[in-house]
Design a protein around this motif. Structure first.
Motif, PDB file in Angstrom:
ATOM      1  N   ALA A 392      48.190  57.981  66.945  1.00 28.07           N
ATOM      2  CA  ALA A 392      49.033  59.031  67.517  1.00 28.07           C
ATOM      3  C   ALA A 392      50.500  58.615  67.527  1.00 28.07           C
ATOM      4  O   ALA A 392      51.395  59.417  67.247  1.00 28.07           O
ATOM      5  CB  ALA A 392      48.564  59.358  68.932  1.00 28.07           C
ATOM      6  N   ARG A 393      50.770  57.334  67.842  1.00 27.07           N
ATOM      7  CA  ARG A 393      52.148  56.845  67.859  1.00 27.07           C
ATOM      8  C   ARG A 393      52.748  56.852  66.456  1.00 27.07           C
ATOM      9  O   ARG A 393      53.903  57.245  66.260  1.00 27.07           O
ATOM     10  CB  ARG A 393      52.175  55.429  68.436  1.00 27.07           C
ATOM     11  N   GLU A 394      51.951  56.456  65.457  1.00 29.07           N
ATOM     12  CA  GLU A 394      52.455  56.459  64.082  1.00 29.07           C
ATOM     13  C   GLU A 394      52.754  57.866  63.615  1.00 29.07           C
ATOM     14  O   GLU A 394      53.735  58.105  62.909  1.00 29.07           O
ATOM     15  CB  GLU A 394      51.435  55.789  63.167  1.00 29.07           C
ATOM     16  N   ALA A 395      51.900  58.819  64.017  1.00 29.04           N
ATOM     17  CA  ALA A 395      52.149  60.209  63.617  1.00 29.04           C
ATOM     18  C   ALA A 395      53.408  60.749  64.276  1.00 29.04           C
ATOM     19  O   ALA A 395      54.173  61.496  63.669  1.00 29.04           O
ATOM     20  CB  ALA A 395      50.949  61.080  63.988  1.00 29.04           C
ATOM     21  N   ALA A 396      53.638  60.367  65.538  1.00 28.19           N
ATOM     22  CA  ALA A 396      54.826  60.842  66.251  1.00 28.19           C
ATOM     23  C   ALA A 396      56.098  60.221  65.700  1.00 28.19           C
ATOM     24  O   ALA A 396      57.162  60.852  65.695  1.00 28.19           O
ATOM     25  CB  ALA A 396      54.696  60.533  67.742  1.00 28.19           C
TER      26      ALA A 396
END
Length: 596
Positions: A392-396
């Protein structure tokens, strides 16, 4: 009349304790397997209080093994394996070799024999089917590419363990260091292969014909009880008969019985009808395994337990991650595969129990395997939680500019009027046809030559201005003349349309009304559509949990949902109506093709 018998007491106490601790584990967001194993520890001889009968427990566990292996065979899918064979087959083999080597290395530090080290390493190399599928289903990953790789990988591991269960008795003397020479080994292997070959030939020649025929006749009676009894008789009878006639293990016989049933048209019904009994005895299997575990090993040998745990969670995961990355797959895929495999379960227990029974594996080895399984199953949900946060952090953190750098050259047939902040044209054909609702703001039809082939309908080029997220694009499309004639004057671009006609999608076209029915018994997990929504042929409309697997129910044709008859959590039977469809608001024929 006495009411206390060993069999009744072990069944009652086993089920009650399994329910209590399984529910507590579920409440703590852990796999219920942890609760079942703890229930066995409580009922075992190494803890105070009730102690289950130590002669009955292994027999009940054997029934659990038969039904577990029967279930593995019943759900075995060669199609799933072939879809990802290029990575799952070599990846699983290499990962098993790495984990076995690590386990063998630890055994040498503990002063065990080479045979004990091999059995110990094999037991640490195979992941639990129950734990893996539960983790993937919770994240809706089973039907994704990453999920198919993990399931295919697991199938290869299961097949390798079935082979190990077959060969272990034949190689027992060698693994114990008692064999006289290569001739003894060769004779034992030859005898085993002849027995297994005879059993396989018998099942493929006789069983493949008799078992489906028997199921068909019993199903024709309409009796649910007789059908369930028939399936259980096949599973238990083939397992017992294979051991008596061919000298092979119960596990192999049950696995083959499940595989042959899987080829029958009644396989889904057989799986559904026998699921409660298979689950019940699977629970008792895990309870009986827990009864063999001495929790004092956590106190007396904490370093050995820690090293076993690290082999399972770190060693296996790093090996799987490196293998997947070596095949050029993205890091996210590699992380999902490695997290899925960072635990061990039922096959490990079966292998450890056989190794102990044959005198190959010491009691400490089985205790370490059980301790490693408990800890790895407890930690596995935490690993997935960390993975979810990272993804999720990488996508954000991904910026439009970063994605735009990776964008392929824009095809000549799509002229961008304004393309800032727009990306992901990798599959531009699918993008135009399926993934976006194109809002037309003007058309410019241009005559084109007739079709290339004989009988082909003449087409015209249609330059459509579309607006996406406030940006304007011009898309060149070839449209049949009949479609142009049917279009309203000055009409806009077609709205989102199916890629092919409803009949081509495998379902009858919907006229005045249509129905979407249940393909198999199960429980509704999620309804993805609502009244008034337009769906396409082949679009997923309901997620159904059947046989512990989530299955997607798709619409047979395009149409508008006029009635939703089910809700999440509802149990449904084969051919129950889920949705009622009305005629689609637009035609279902292909009217748009990106110019090449």
């Amino acid at each position: 009349m006495p009411h206390h018998t060993p069999l009744i007491s072990i069944l009652v106490v086993g089920f009650v304790l399994a329910f209590i601790f399984g529910a507590l584990a579920q409440k703590c967001r852990l796999s219920p397997l942890v609760g079942y194993l703890v229930a066995g520890i409580v009922a075992g001889p190494f803890t105070p209080g009730f102690v289950g009968d130590q002669t009955l427990a292994p027999q009940i566990a054997e029934i659990g093994v038969i039904l577990l292996m029967f279930g593995v065979g019943l759900h075995f899918s060669m199609r799933d394996l072939l879809e990802v064979k290029a990575i799952a087959l070599p990846g699983a083999i290499v990962q098993i070799a790495v984990a076995t080597t690590l386990g063998w290395g630890l055994s040498q530090l503990l002063g065990w024999s080479h045979g004990a080290g091999i059995v110990f390493g094999l037991a640490l190399s195979v992941a639990s089917t129950v734990v893996l599928l539960r983790a993937l289903e919770e994240r809706r990953l089973v039907e994704t590419y990453r999920g198919r790789i993990a399931v295919g990988w697991l199938i290869v591991e299961d097949l390798a363990m079935v082979l190990a269960l077959v060969l272990l008795p034949a190689l027992a003397e060698v693994l114990r260091g008692e064999a006289g020479g290569m001739s003894d080994v060769g004779g034992a292997l030859l005898g085993t292969f002849l027995k297994v070959g005879g059993f396989v030939a018998f099942m493929l020649i006789i069983g493949r014909r008799v078992i489906p025929w028997m199921l068909e006749r019993v199903a024709g009676t309409g009796s649910r009880e007789l059908f369930t009894l028939c399936v259980l008789a096949i599973a238990m009878g083939v397992a017992f008969g294979s051991a008596q006639m061919f000298g092979v293990s119960f596990a192999l016989g049950a696995f083959f019985a499940g595989m042959l049933l899987n080829e029958s048209e009644f396989s889904a019904k057989a799986a559904t009808e026998t699921l409660p009994l298979r689950d019940a005895f699977a629970v008792l299997f895990f309870v009986s395994v827990g009864m063999l575990f001495d929790p004092m090993i956590l106190v007396e040998h904490p370093l050995e337990v820690l090293m076993t745990f690290l082999i399972i969670v770190v060693g296996k995961s790093l090996a799987a991650w490196a293998i997947v990355r070596g095949f050029g797959k993205p890091s996210s895929t590699a992380l999902v595969i490695s997290a899925s495999l960072a635990q061990i379960g039922e096959f490990s227990f079966i292998l450890a129990g056989l190794g102990l029974q044959l005198g190959i594996l010491p009691q400490d080895g089985q205790d370490l395997i059980l301790a490693g399984a408990l800890l790895s199953i407890v930690v596995n949900p935490l690993l997935f939680a960390l993975l979810d946060r990272r993804l999720a952090r990488e996508a954000a953190e991904a910026t439009p500019e970063a994605v735009q750098v990776m964008r392929p050259p824009i095809p000549a047939d799509i002229a961008i009027l304004e393309h800032r902040d727009f990306h992901d044209l990798t599959h531009y054909t699918r993008w135009v046809e399926n993934d976006l609702d194109l809002t037309g703001v003007g058309t410019s039809p241009t005559p084109a030559p007739a079709g290339d082939g004989e009988g082909d309908e003449a087409k015209v080029r249609r330059d459509v201005d579309v607006e996406v997220n406030g940006k304007r694009f011009k898309v060149a499309m070839w449209v049949p003349e009949s479609a142009m004639a049917a279009a309203p004057a000055g009409g806009g671009a077609p709205a989102k349309k199916p890629r092919r006609s409803a009949s081509a999608a495998g379902g009858a076209a919907v006229g005045g009304s249509g129905q979407v029915t249940v393909p198999m018994q199960g429980t509704i997990v999620k309804v993805l559509v609502e009244v008034g929504q337009q769906v396409e042929a082949g679009q997923t409309v309901v997620v159904l949990e059947a046989m512990k697997m989530q299955n997607e129910v798709t619409s047979p044709a395009a149409g508008v949902v006029t009635e939703v008859r089910v809700s999440a959590g509802e149990n449904v039977d084969t051919k129950d109506v889920l949705l009622v469809l009305g005629p689609p608001t637009e035609g279902t024929e292909d009217v748009a093709e990106i110019a090449s």
